[in-house]
Motif scaffolding. Structure first.
Motif, short mmCIF file in Angstrom:
data_model
loop_
_atom_site.label_atom_id
_atom_site.label_comp_id
_atom_site.label_asym_id
_atom_site.label_seq_id
_atom_site.Cartn_x
_atom_site.Cartn_y
_atom_site.Cartn_z
N GLN A 408 0.81 -1.21 0.00
CA GLN A 408 0.00 0.00 0.00
C GLN A 408 0.85 1.27 0.00
O GLN A 408 0.50 2.26 -0.65
CB GLN A 408 -0.96 0.01 1.19
CG GLN A 408 -1.99 1.14 1.15
CD GLN A 408 -2.80 1.14 -0.13
OE1 GLN A 408 -3.30 0.09 -0.54
NE2 GLN A 408 -2.93 2.29 -0.77
N ASP A 409 1.97 1.25 0.72
CA ASP A 409 2.81 2.45 0.75
C ASP A 409 3.35 2.76 -0.64
O ASP A 409 3.41 3.93 -1.04
CB ASP A 409 3.98 2.27 1.74
CG ASP A 409 4.82 3.53 1.87
OD1 ASP A 409 4.27 4.56 2.30
OD2 ASP A 409 6.01 3.49 1.51
N PHE A 410 3.73 1.72 -1.39
CA PHE A 410 4.18 1.95 -2.76
C PHE A 410 3.06 2.57 -3.60
O PHE A 410 3.28 3.53 -4.34
CB PHE A 410 4.66 0.66 -3.41
CG PHE A 410 4.78 0.77 -4.90
CD1 PHE A 410 5.76 1.56 -5.48
CD2 PHE A 410 3.88 0.12 -5.74
CE1 PHE A 410 5.86 1.70 -6.86
CE2 PHE A 410 3.98 0.25 -7.12
CZ PHE A 410 4.96 1.04 -7.68
N VAL A 411 1.85 2.01 -3.52
CA VAL A 411 0.73 2.53 -4.30
C VAL A 411 0.45 3.98 -3.92
O VAL A 411 0.19 4.83 -4.79
CB VAL A 411 -0.53 1.65 -4.12
CG1 VAL A 411 -1.72 2.25 -4.86
CG2 VAL A 411 -0.26 0.23 -4.62
N ASP A 412 0.53 4.29 -2.62
CA ASP A 412 0.32 5.68 -2.17
C ASP A 412 1.38 6.61 -2.75
O ASP A 412 1.08 7.74 -3.17
CB ASP A 412 0.34 5.75 -0.64
CG ASP A 412 -0.86 5.07 0.00
OD1 ASP A 412 -1.88 4.87 -0.71
OD2 ASP A 412 -0.78 4.72 1.20
N GLY A 417 -3.26 8.00 -11.10
CA GLY A 417 -4.19 8.96 -11.67
C GLY A 417 -3.82 10.41 -11.44
O GLY A 417 -4.49 11.31 -11.96
N LYS A 418 -2.76 10.67 -10.68
CA LYS A 418 -2.36 12.06 -10.40
C LYS A 418 -1.09 12.42 -11.15
O LYS A 418 -0.36 11.55 -11.63
CB LYS A 418 -2.15 12.25 -8.89
CG LYS A 418 -3.42 12.07 -8.07
CD LYS A 418 -3.17 12.36 -6.60
CE LYS A 418 -4.46 12.20 -5.79
NZ LYS A 418 -4.22 12.46 -4.35
N ASP A 419 -0.83 13.71 -11.25
CA ASP A 419 0.38 14.18 -11.92
C ASP A 419 1.61 13.75 -11.14
O ASP A 419 1.66 13.93 -9.92
CB ASP A 419 0.33 15.72 -12.04
CG ASP A 419 1.35 16.23 -13.04
OD1 ASP A 419 2.56 15.96 -12.85
OD2 ASP A 419 0.95 16.91 -14.00
#
Length: 499
Positions: A408-412, A417-419
């Motif tokens: 999850q930390d990697f995905v965060d 979807g963000k710049d």
């Protein structure tokens, strides 16, 4: 039917695998037999439903003929069905391609047909439950190291995290050129259903079910598992065109471009096929394949898959690919490919994976995330963001398996979807500029900066059993490398003898 019922069903089918194992039926063979029989049972359910009945297989090759047969006649009829359906096209042909009966005891075959499969209503359980039950069975097969099924399986936690980063949409065309049992394709389909299910148009639903999601698999048995897995999850139709192509994906240039590639190509560096790219002809091996779309000539399968996937992408298409460490630092063709990837594509993120998460021991791998861009003079890669999830991380398949929350930390940090300009460096997440990368010796992307706690502090040493397991895995990896070298040398010797 609930998740509990799904697990009950899996356990019921799995327990019978132990009975057949005594007769020499391997785990992967057992799952294949289930694939054939489940298909026939579902075809029977469709043929006998009250609303819009559909005859998928000829009546003389139907499920009912198996229920009616006894003893040796059952085994004869089963073989007759397998050979008959193997001649069909589309999904039927993929599932029954080169099919053989591996259950030689008619009494045990009868019990599997009558007691374990016929008593369940597979079409009525909903695609989620029956598909999940089948996928769980495949996962159990992957856990059985002796079966060899694990080589086709990517940990579900990693698959889910990669899909969560890539944000597949209903308008994507998605493929996996080395799809195994179809895990990435199913994860992408499931994500789209969860995130967009209520807003999908009829056209989008039809497109997703019949052509937007496809895969290629070299091994017949694995391809049939993928085709059945997708069918059970509601992708494709039993008598429609197959969404799984049985072929060597590296053997030809892509016939169409896609917007999203998710893949974990098979590990192992040797290949009896030497690709010929822009660099021209190479030394002769068993067979050469000319690919004008490749940047470099190499016999390294992973480097060829990088080139193939790069070629598969349409403009602005994106890819997430699991690749072993040698792709990051190997010279020669490897350096050429890394330079091209950094220059012509946006290689924006790399996830360094820990050991102990794959069924093949000793594997050190990474996930590369990149996008195809239009041609321009200046390089497209401005920064490569590297997340080190390897240093001071230790997992095992059973005692400490990788879970989705571990990633999850990697995905965060990835900020799906963000710049990417909004990304922030952390202890494990660092950015490296293009100029810094291209200046490294051989454009080596094997980048580390964290200190291994076990090397710094005697009190931080791993438990002896973990150290022993890592040594075993490293030895296994080394043996595979030596075997690959021996195989390649043998191929060269044979080629020289033929001249």
């Amino acid at each position: 039917m609930s998740t509990v019922d799904s697990r009950r069903l899996v356990q019921k089918l799995w327990n019978y695998c132990d009975v057949l194992r005594d007769d020499g039926v391997s785990t992967i063979d057992y799952v294949e037999q289930l694939t054939y029989l489940l298909f026939l049972k579902m075809a029977d359910e469709r043929a006998n439903r009250k609303l819009r009945p559909e005859q998928i297989v000829p009546s003389e090759l139907s499920w009912q003929t198996l229920l009616d047969a006894e003893g040796d006649a059952l085994e004869v009829q089963y073989r007759h069905i397998l050979t008959g359906l193997a001649r069909e096209g589309g999904t039927l042909g993929t599932i029954f391609r080169k099919a053989q009966n591996k259950i030689q005891d008619p009494a045990k075959l009868k019990r599997l047909i009558v007691d374990l499969i016929d008593k369940e209503e597979w079409s009525g359980t909903g695609v989620d439950v029956k598909g999940d039950a089948y996928e769980e069975l495949l996962a159990k097969g992957a856990e059985d190291a002796k079966s060899g099924a694990g080589q086709y399986f990517t940990p579900r936690a990693l698959t889910a995290a990669m899909v969560d980063c890539m944000l597949p949409t209903p308008d994507d065309t998605i493929t996996d050129p080395a799809c195994g049992t179809g895990g990435f394709l199913l994860a992408a389909f499931d994500y789209i259903q969860r995130q967009h299910g209520s807003s999908l148009t009829p056209d989008q639903r039809r497109r997703l079910a019949a052509g937007a999601i496809t895969g290629t698999e070299l091994v017949d048995g694995t391809a049939r598992l993928a085709a059945m897995n997708m069918l059970l999850h509601g992708i494709g139709t039993p008598n429609g065109p197959s969404l799984i192509t049985v072929a060597d994906a590296l053997g030809r240039e892509p016939s169409r471009r896609v917007s999203l590639v998710l893949a974990n190509p098979p590990f192992g560096r040797s290949s009896s096929i030497r690709m010929v790219g822009e660099g021209g002809k190479a030394s002769r091996e068993e067979r050469e394949i000319e690919r004008a779309d490749f940047w470099a000539t190499t016999a390294n399968k992973q480097l060829n898959f990088v080139q193939h996937i790069a070629s598969l992408l349409e403009i602005d298409g994106r890819a997430a690919v699991v690749l072993p460490d040698n792709v990051l630092f190997e010279g020669g063709a490897g350096e050429v490919i890394r330079r091209r990837l950094l220059n012509q594509y946006d290689l924006h993120t790399m996830l360094r994976l820990p050991t102990g998460i794959f069924y093949a021991g000793g594997v050190k791998a990474n996930v590369l995330f990149f996008e195809r861009k239009r041609a321009r003079e200046q390089p497209w890669t401005e920064k490569l963001w590297v997340y080190d999830f390897r240093t001071n991380q230790h997992f095992t398949l059973k005692q400490n398996p990788l879970r989705r929350e571990h990633l999850q930390d990697f995905v965060d940090c990835y900020l799906p979807g963000k710049d990417r300009s909004e990304r922030v460096e952390t202890e494990r997440f660092k950015a490296f500029a293009y100029e810094e990368l291209i200046a490294r010796d051989k454009v080596n992307l094997d980048i580390t900066w964290l200190k291994d706690a076990s090397l710094e502090d005697a009190d931080a040493l791993l438990p002896p059993q973990v150290i022993a397991q890592e040594i075993v895995e490293d030895l296994q990896a080394a043996l595979r490398e030596f075997a690959a070298i021996a195989e390649a040398l043998g191929a060269q010797t044979s080629a020289a003898g033929d001249e």
